[in-house]
Design an enzyme around this catalytic site. Structure first.
Site, PDB file in Angstrom:
ATOM      1  CG  PHE A 152       1.799   7.053   4.928  1.00  0.00           C
ATOM      2  CD1 PHE A 152       2.726   5.844   4.835  1.00  0.00           C
ATOM      3  CD2 PHE A 152       0.656   6.670   4.790  1.00  0.00           C
ATOM      4  CE1 PHE A 152       2.182   4.539   4.420  1.00  0.00           C
ATOM      5  CE2 PHE A 152       0.124   5.512   4.072  1.00  0.00           C
ATOM      6  CZ  PHE A 152       0.938   4.374   4.149  1.00  0.00           C
ATOM      7  CE  LYS A 201       3.249   4.545   8.575  1.00  0.00           C
ATOM      8  NZ  LYS A 201       2.416   4.884   9.845  1.00  0.00           N
ATOM      9  N   GLY A 239       0.916  -1.200   0.087  1.00  0.00           N
ATOM     10  CA  GLY A 239      -0.052   0.089   0.062  1.00  0.00           C
ATOM     11  C   GLY A 239       0.868   1.279  -0.020  1.00  0.00           C
ATOM     12  N   GLY A 278       0.509   5.837   0.378  1.00  0.00           N
ATOM     13  CA  GLY A 278      -0.272   6.956   0.747  1.00  0.00           C
ATOM     14  C   GLY A 278       0.606   8.274   0.838  1.00  0.00           C
ATOM     15  CG  ASP A 295      -5.909   9.646  11.319  1.00  0.00           C
ATOM     16  OD1 ASP A 295      -7.055  10.073  11.108  1.00  0.00           O
ATOM     17  OD2 ASP A 295      -4.935   9.305  10.606  1.00  0.00           O
ATOM     18  CB  VAL A 307       2.956  -0.639   3.778  1.00  0.00           C
ATOM     19  CG1 VAL A 307       3.053  -1.820   4.612  1.00  0.00           C
ATOM     20  CG2 VAL A 307       2.726   0.778   4.770  1.00  0.00           C
TER      21      VAL A 307
END
Length: 292
Positions: free
Chosen positions: A46, A64, A42, A44, A165, A49
């Site tokens: 940030f 991560k 994945g 994003g 969050d 991963v």
């Protein structure tokens, strides 16, 4: 984060390897000495991963990966902590936690360009995607998830940790089976409560933001509001407070009253409506706590 960048590139240049066009130092404590980094799971804003395998045991984990350097767009967000602050804060908090419904911390590495947090692999996908796939969940299904999520929140709040969050994207399934356990992830915005007992940073996702977070004076109760929003999303397939931009969502959060007598609510039990409405209580002092 492969070890080559395609045709015409050498996999190694002296003590460096090329990764997404950046030179990554192969230092003494390079993650690649301990783990084989595999496919992307994945990505994003940030970072990303990836799957990773421990070389000496063949155990499979997730890693991560976050760049040390922030983008110009990230730097412009008011009050946004640096990537380093977020990653170190997340790792420090995860090191303290041990709960069946919270992702487990495994290891941490850093080099000149990236931070790497090795975590338990959760291969079942996000709760959000299961909601989208099924449009909405039955009350029974939602209650099964609730028990797991609430136990994670009660555990955090008992330790004076606010996640900040909570959302459907931040609960993941351990495996693919329908009865797989769910686990809370992404502690990048998490914080311990200071001695004053409240926090003042504006953070979180617009649809899940609580009235007191908008006012910048809040504690653990913000997680319970966000949990209520998530439960509403599970049951109705939509958010309780909506708008085309964050300011409009915030206005609904502060002013919109939910009508629990509509036809849409007829399939739910009275106790379910009571539960969700007590989570979406604008007054943090009377809102349900995780322990309750």
């Amino acid at each position: 984060m492969g070890n080559h960048c395609g045709k015409g590139c050498h996999p190694r240049l002296g003590d460096y390897s090329i990764s997404k066009g950046l030179l990554v130092t192969r230092g003494e404590d390079d993650i690649r000495r301990h783990y084989k980094i595999g496919k992307e799971l994945g990505s994003g804003s940030f970072g990303q991963v990836r799957e990773c395998t421990k070389r000496d045991t063949n155990e499979v984990f997730a890693v991560k990966i976050i760049e040390r350097k922030m983008t110009a767009k990230e730097k412009m967000i008011p009050g946004r902590p640096s990537n380093e602050q977020m990653m170190r804060s997340e790792v420090n908090i995860l090191k303290m936690l041990d709960h069946p419904h919270i992702v487990k911390y495994v290891d941490f590495f850093e080099d000149r360009y990236f931070f790497y947090a090795v975590l338990e692999l959760l291969a079942g996908g996000e709760l959000f995607y299961r909601i989208v796939k099924r449009t909405k969940l039955t009350e029974q299904d939602a209650s099964n998830f609730c028990k797991q999520m609430i136990s994670a929140l009660a555990y955090l709040h008992e330790r004076q940790i606010v996640h900040r969050d909570i959302k459907a994207e931040n609960f993941m399934y351990k495996g693919q089976s329908p009865d797989a356990v769910v686990k809370l992830i992404d502690f990048g915005m998490s914080s311990r409560l200071p001695e004053s007992g409240y926090l003042t940073d504006l953070c979180g996702s617009p649809h899940y933001i609580s009235p007191e977070l908008i006012e910048r004076h809040y504690g653990c109760s913000v997680d319970m509001w966000a949990f209520g929003v998530m439960l509403f999303l599970m049951l109705f397939g939509r958010y309780p407070f909506e708008g085309s931009k964050p300011a409009l969502i915030a206005k609904e959060v502060q002013t919109k009253d939910i009508d629990w007598t509509t036809e849409e609510c007829l399939h739910l039990t009275d106790s379910c409506i009571d539960f969700v409405s007590r989570l979406l209580d604008r007054n943090p002092k009377t809102r349900l706590t995780a322990a309750q």
